[in-house]
Enzyme design. Structure first.
Site, PDB file in Angstrom:
ATOM      1  N   GLY A 191      -5.023  23.850  18.056  1.00  0.00           N
ATOM      2  CA  GLY A 191      -5.268  24.964  18.962  1.00  0.00           C
ATOM      3  C   GLY A 191      -5.057  24.573  20.407  1.00  0.00           C
ATOM      4  O   GLY A 191      -5.140  23.398  20.773  1.00  0.00           O
ATOM      5  N   GLY A 225      -6.237  26.005  24.296  1.00  0.00           N
ATOM      6  CA  GLY A 225      -7.082  26.922  25.036  1.00  0.00           C
ATOM      7  C   GLY A 225      -6.754  26.940  26.510  1.00  0.00           C
ATOM      8  O   GLY A 225      -5.759  26.360  26.957  1.00  0.00           O
ATOM      9  N   SER A 226      -7.603  27.591  27.292  1.00  0.00           N
ATOM     10  CA  SER A 226      -7.355  27.736  28.718  1.00  0.00           C
ATOM     11  C   SER A 226      -7.413  26.405  29.443  1.00  0.00           C
ATOM     12  O   SER A 226      -6.681  26.173  30.397  1.00  0.00           O
ATOM     13  CB  SER A 226      -8.390  28.686  29.330  1.00  0.00           C
ATOM     14  OG  SER A 226      -8.324  29.948  28.722  1.00  0.00           O
ATOM     15  N   PHE A 227      -8.288  25.496  28.986  1.00  0.00           N
ATOM     16  CA  PHE A 227      -8.504  24.259  29.729  1.00  0.00           C
ATOM     17  C   PHE A 227      -8.114  23.011  28.956  1.00  0.00           C
ATOM     18  O   PHE A 227      -8.372  21.907  29.424  1.00  0.00           O
ATOM     19  CB  PHE A 227      -9.967  24.155  30.154  1.00  0.00           C
ATOM     20  CG  PHE A 227     -10.397  25.267  31.070  1.00  0.00           C
ATOM     21  CD1 PHE A 227      -9.817  25.438  32.307  1.00  0.00           C
ATOM     22  CD2 PHE A 227     -11.384  26.154  30.681  1.00  0.00           C
ATOM     23  CE1 PHE A 227     -10.210  26.468  33.146  1.00  0.00           C
ATOM     24  CE2 PHE A 227     -11.788  27.176  31.528  1.00  0.00           C
ATOM     25  CZ  PHE A 227     -11.184  27.328  32.752  1.00  0.00           C
ATOM     26  N   GLY A 228      -7.523  23.152  27.792  1.00  0.00           N
ATOM     27  CA  GLY A 228      -7.152  21.952  27.066  1.00  0.00           C
ATOM     28  C   GLY A 228      -6.656  22.242  25.678  1.00  0.00           C
ATOM     29  O   GLY A 228      -6.390  23.390  25.312  1.00  0.00           O
ATOM     30  N   LYS A 281     -11.773  18.336  21.354  1.00  0.00           N
ATOM     31  CA  LYS A 281     -11.281  19.192  22.433  1.00  0.00           C
ATOM     32  C   LYS A 281     -11.021  18.318  23.655  1.00  0.00           C
ATOM     33  O   LYS A 281     -11.955  17.829  24.297  1.00  0.00           O
ATOM     34  CB  LYS A 281     -12.300  20.283  22.755  1.00  0.00           C
ATOM     35  CG  LYS A 281     -11.848  21.254  23.855  1.00  0.00           C
ATOM     36  CD  LYS A 281     -12.882  22.346  24.067  1.00  0.00           C
ATOM     37  CE  LYS A 281     -12.450  23.334  25.140  1.00  0.00           C
ATOM     38  NZ  LYS A 281     -13.430  24.422  25.326  1.00  0.00           N
ATOM     39  N   ASP A 298     -17.316  34.546  26.905  1.00  0.00           N
ATOM     40  CA  ASP A 298     -15.941  34.537  26.371  1.00  0.00           C
ATOM     41  C   ASP A 298     -15.951  34.726  24.863  1.00  0.00           C
ATOM     42  O   ASP A 298     -15.285  33.996  24.128  1.00  0.00           O
ATOM     43  CB  ASP A 298     -15.231  33.236  26.748  1.00  0.00           C
ATOM     44  CG  ASP A 298     -13.708  33.343  26.621  1.00  0.00           C
ATOM     45  OD1 ASP A 298     -13.200  34.488  26.563  1.00  0.00           O
ATOM     46  OD2 ASP A 298     -13.031  32.312  26.579  1.00  0.00           O
TER      47      ASP A 298
END
Length: 1010
Positions: free
Chosen positions: A709, A711-714, A736, A846
């Protein structure tokens, strides 16, 4: 002496009255006990209103209580509005027999309205709106014969409107809006001879409008929209000469408007009959209805011409969109000149009709207050009149899909407040004017499908708020200006396709970090792709086909982890197909045909399915899956290649050894500096401590094969944790890794650590530990290690990107109604814990399907606390949080509550909204960002319009195919959609107040299905 005598007389009278009241059993002690009983039912009192309700002072001095001096201090008014009280209303309210005003609006009272209110014969004002009352409206409220104001709006009431209410002859205001009432409008309401306001919109009322409402001669406000009413409007309604506002939008009412509408309703200011089935023409008599302020007839089947509007000087909103108005003749638009008299006009919406002819030049004299001017999808021709620049407050100008010719007027550049400009799909010619660069507020610019020529002016680089730019299908030429590709604000799509652009793709394309779609296909661009494309980390669609690009695919493209549609066909690319294409887990359309690729076609990832890829026209390819029917690849023979590989490996090994020796020195120095930071930023009680090298090993060097996956930050990697100290043995984890080059990533790491420090719940993703260290090059490294969820995210099950791992126990998109209900309960339970059971309430901020993970038993676990906020800290950190763009983002488009977009602080109510949208998505199968939704329709209204009679039409087909008994299933879906609608109301005050109530209701629904 005289004064003394008077005092004696008053003393005597007081004693006499006291004796009379004691003898007759009349005492205000009943009121005091009733108030204490009401207090006992209050479970939450955030503002401390009830603290004054104690024995230290007389009850008439308690906050919110008013007593009468005439009746020996009996309670006449109870006013507790807007105090956020939680609890139920005690039946003892019926003992306040002198009560004239009961105002409890804007609280969280729940359970049923006690029928004992019917005993309050003196009651004049009953205000219970904006609460959580359930059950029926008590019929015996009709005993309160002195009522003048009665409001039950914005609750959860069910059942029918009691016909007995028709006996309240003094009632002036009756409000029922935004409940779940059913049945028909009782004809007995026609007996409310004093009624001035009747508001019942936003329910599930059905049947026809009773003609008896035509007896309400004082009625000024009639609002019964957003129901399931049918039939025609009774003629008697059109004789209500006092009527000022008439709302019946979103029903199934048909028929025609009477020709004398303008005469019979002379005081009418607001008419809204949108979204019905009216036919016929707009009555000519409205030209005499000089009081009109809002005129909304959109979304019907009206025909003919628009009558003269010259006398409608007070008009503010004029909307006739989506009808069949107009005759296709040149004089269709003469009414626009009439509207120049309407100096207060704010909206002028005439799109999706049959209007023809040219726009009159007089539109330049329309109201300077005009905010929205829409006329798309008509047959309007001729040039765009000069003088549009006079409409200085215009924010949205939509003229697409007409027959406009000529150039773009220069004075459009004067519309400094313009947010949206759409003049696409016309026959415009000439160039794009540099003056458009003055529109610095512009967010959306659509000029596609015209005959525009020349270059893109570099002044468009001034659009610092632009999110969408479409210049496709024109005759534009020259190089693509670097200033345009450097617009970091572009986040939705940039489409420059089907033009004649030349030169190379500017390296500034890498600044489009937030862009979702980039289409530069069918031009004449040359050269190699710039390595800076790796900056477009949010790209989901990339179309480069039909150009003259050459050379190999740069390795930098492997950074495009979110890509789902990649078309590079009809170019001159060469070399081997990059192996990293296999790691694009969302990629489901890859077209590399008609290039000069050679070598082996991979077999993993997107290459597993031959229907997802196109490779024709590359004659030197081999291998691949059997469905591609390519020749087998020949194995190279001889020792030369092996020797060469050995030499290369040896050289690379020595080089890496030298580099590692140099870097180790810096690493050791840096690690000393970071050691204190590690102890501070890891979780308070981690199960184990892990190093960078441990995570590197666990994920096979953060291999793309283990990427699960982005995401927005990593990025998130699957890993097997086997600690060097032997503390763990092959533990499957999700790692993550934060991209610390992304603004706000470090703050997101800290926020997630803080949120997960001390919280534990079976429906929250379990965190194992955190790592804050440095990598082998001395760079900061931050990561969180979670328990691995075998069944991935809810997003993958609701909207499968394709094949999901065969090891999963269930087929994708095959969650039945009970499984989805269970997951919804899990998510709501997690929010309930965060909001109500943590020492400091936490707002997730979120909530969406991709942040709900499923374990091997399909138990839902809420994850990703990178945007989470602690409520007591809001006032202290809000200002600093908003200074950082990434941390200032309070969720994902479609799931973010509307108030966040207007600058409101995050709140528990915001999470409730996101949950409501999530719930509706789970059972309709539609994302809130689906293409079918527009400014006039969103997921909330889509479900609400279908509720409750058409819920099977909007439910996800998988939900309907399997599960429980059909009757029970429909009841279950109806209850679920009702909760989703209540949670996702646009206004926070209209939403369910506490997620705990949602958990209880969902569990009750689940229990009924067993």
């Amino acid at each position: 002496m005289g004064i003394l005598f008077v005092k004696l007389i008053f003393t005597y009278l007081s004693v006499f009255n006291a004796i009379i009241f004691v003898c007759c059993g009349i005492s205000n002690e009943t009121d005091r006990l009733a108030l204490l009983a009401i207090k006992a039912q209050i479970k939450e009192d955030p503002y401390g209103v009830m603290s004054s309700w104690n024995e230290s002072m007389h009850f008439c001095m308690w906050q919110g209580v008013t007593c009468s001096q005439r009746h020996h201090q009996r309670v006449t008014s109870l006013m507790l509005r807007g105090q956020n009280l939680v609890g139920s209303l005690s039946p003892n309210i019926g003992n306040l027999s002198f009560l004239r005003s009961l105002q409890l609006q804007n609280n969280s009272f729940s359970h049923e309205i006690p029928p004992e209110i019917g005993r309050l014969r003196r009651l004049q004002v009953l205000s219970l709106e904006y609460n959580l009352f359930t059950g029926l409206i008590p019929y015996n409220i009709s005993y309160c014969s002195n009522l003048t104001y009665m409001s039950f709006g914005h609750n959860k009431l069910v059942g029918e409107i009691p016909p007995e209410i028709g006996s309240l002859s003094k009632l002036q205001t009756f409000v029922l809006q935004s409940n779940n009432l059913t049945g028909e409008i009782p004809p007995s309401l026609g007996n409310l001879s004093s009624l001035q306001v009747l508001a019942a919109y936003g329910n599930n009322l059905m049947g026809s409008i009773p003609s008896s409402l035509g007896q309400l001669k004082k009625l000024a406000f009639l609002s019964i929209g957003i129901n399931n009413l049918s039939g025609t409007i009774p003629p008697s309604i059109y004789n209500l000469s006092a009527l000022q506002a008439f709302h019946i939008l979103y029903n199934q009412i048909h028929g025609t408007l009477p020709s004398d509408l303008g005469q019979t309703l002379p005081n009418l200011q607001v008419i809204n009959i949108a979204h019905n089935q009216f036919t016929g023409s707009i009555p000519l008599s409205i030209s005499n209805a000089t009081s009109f302020k809002t005129f909304h007839l959109g979304y019907n089947k009206l025909t003919g011409q628009v009558p003269n509007l010259q006398k409608l000087r007070d008009l503010e909103y004029f909307n006739i969109q989506s009808n069949h108005l107009g005759t296709g003749k040149d004089d269709d638009l003469s009414f626009l000149s009439d509207l120049t008299n309407a100096t207060e006009l704010i909206w002028l919406l005439i799109p999706e009709n049959n209007f023809a002819g040219a726009l009159p030049a007089s539109i330049s004299n329309l109201s300077t207050k005009l905010d929205r001017f829409w006329l798309y999808r008509n047959q309007i021709g001729g040039g765009i009149p000069v003088g549009m620049g006079n409409l200085i407050n215009l924010e949205s100008l939509a003229m697409s899909s007409n027959r406009f010719t000529g150039g773009i007027p220069t004075d459009i550049g004067k519309l400094s407040k313009l947010v949206e400009l759409d003049i696409s799909t016309n026959e415009l010619s000439g160039s794009i004017l540099p003056s458009l660069g003055n529109l610095t507020s512009l967010s959306r610019l659509f000029l596609q499908i015209n005959n525009l020529q020349g270059i893109i002016p570099s002044s468009l680089g001034e659009f610092q708020r632009l999110q969408t730019l479409d210049l496709s299908y024109n005759n534009l030429s020259g190089a693509i200006p670097p200033q345009v590709l450097g617009l970091s604000s572009l986040s939705i799509y940039l489409n420059l396709s089907a033009n004649r652009f030349t030169g190379s793709l500017p390296t500034e394309v890498g600044k489009l970090k937030s862009l979702g779609e980039l289409d530069i296909s069918d031009n004449m661009l040359t050269g190699e792709l710039p390595s800076s494309l790796d900056g477009c980390e949010s790209l989901e669609v990339l179309h480069l086909q039909g150009n003259f690009f050459q050379g190999p695919i740069p390795s930098s493209l492997k950074a495009l982890r979110a890509i789902r549609d990649l078309d590079i066909s009809r170019n001159n690319f060469s070399g081997e197909i990059p192996q990293f294409f296999e790691g694009f887990i969302f990629l489901r359309n890859l077209n590399i045909s008609f290039n000069d690729f050679l070598g082996v076609v991979p077999i993993d990832g997107v290459f597993k399915n031959a229907t997802w890829i196109s490779i024709v026209g590359n004659i030197r390819l081999c291998g691949g899956v059997a469905d591609l029917q390519l020749p087998k690849c020949k194995t190279q023979k001889g020792g030369s290649s092996h020797s060469l590989k050995l030499i290369v490996c040896l050289v690379l090994g020595l080089a890496l050894l030298g580099i590692s020796m140099v870097c180790s020195y810096f690493f050791l120095c840096s690690s000393r500096k970071k050691r204190k930071e590690v102890s501070r930023t890891t979780l308070e009680n981690p199960v184990l401590q892990v190093s960078y090298s441990t995570l590197l090993k666990a994920t096979d060097g953060f291999s793309s094969a283990n990427l699960i996956g982005v995401g927005s930050f990593g990025s998130i990697y699957k890993g097997v944790l086997d600690d060097d100290d032997g503390k763990t043995d092959h533990q499957l984890v999700a790692v993550k890794v934060f991209n610390l080059l992304r603004p706000g990533a470090s703050k997101s790491f800290v926020a997630e650590c803080e949120a997960l420090r001390n919280i534990r719940h079976r429906n929250l993703v379990k965190i194992i530990t955190a790592c804050s260290s440095v990598d082998f090059h001395g760079n900061d490294f931050k990561a969180l290690v979670y328990e691995f969820m075998e069944n991935g995210s809810l997003e993958e099950w609701l909207h499968p990107p394709g094949d999901i791992e065969e090891s999963r126990d269930h087929a994708p998109n095959n969650l039945n109604v009970l499984q989805r209900l269970d997951i919804a309960i899990h998510v709501a339970s997690a929010l309930d814990y965060l909001h109500n059971d943590c020492e400091t309430p936490i707002v997730h901020c979120d909530l969406k399907p991709s942040n709900v993970l499923l374990d091997n038993e399909l138990t839902g676990r809420v994850s990703d606390f990178g945007l989470a906020r602690f409520l007591p800290q809001l006032s202290e950190t809000d200002a600093s949080a908003n200074q950082t763009s990434s941390i200032g983002v309070r969720g994902t488009v479609g799931y973010v509550p509307p108030e966040y977009g207007m600058g409101s602080e995050v709140s528990i109510s915001g999470d409730v909204y996101s949950f409501g949208i999530l719930l509706l998505e789970m059972f309709t199968g539609k994302r809130p960002t689906d293409d079918m939704f527009s400014a006039n329709l969103n997921l909330h209204t889509y479900v609400k319009m279908a509720f409750p009679d058409r819920i099977r039409k909007i439910a996800d087909s998988q939900v309907l195919q399997e599960g429980v008994d059909e009757t029970l299933k429909e009841e279950c879906l109806s209850s679920i959609f009702r909760i989703g609608i209540a949670c996702s109301a646009e206004s926070p005050t209209d939403r369910l107040k506490n997620i705990n109530d949602v958990v209880s209701e969902l569990r009750s629904i689940r229990k009924s299905q067993r």
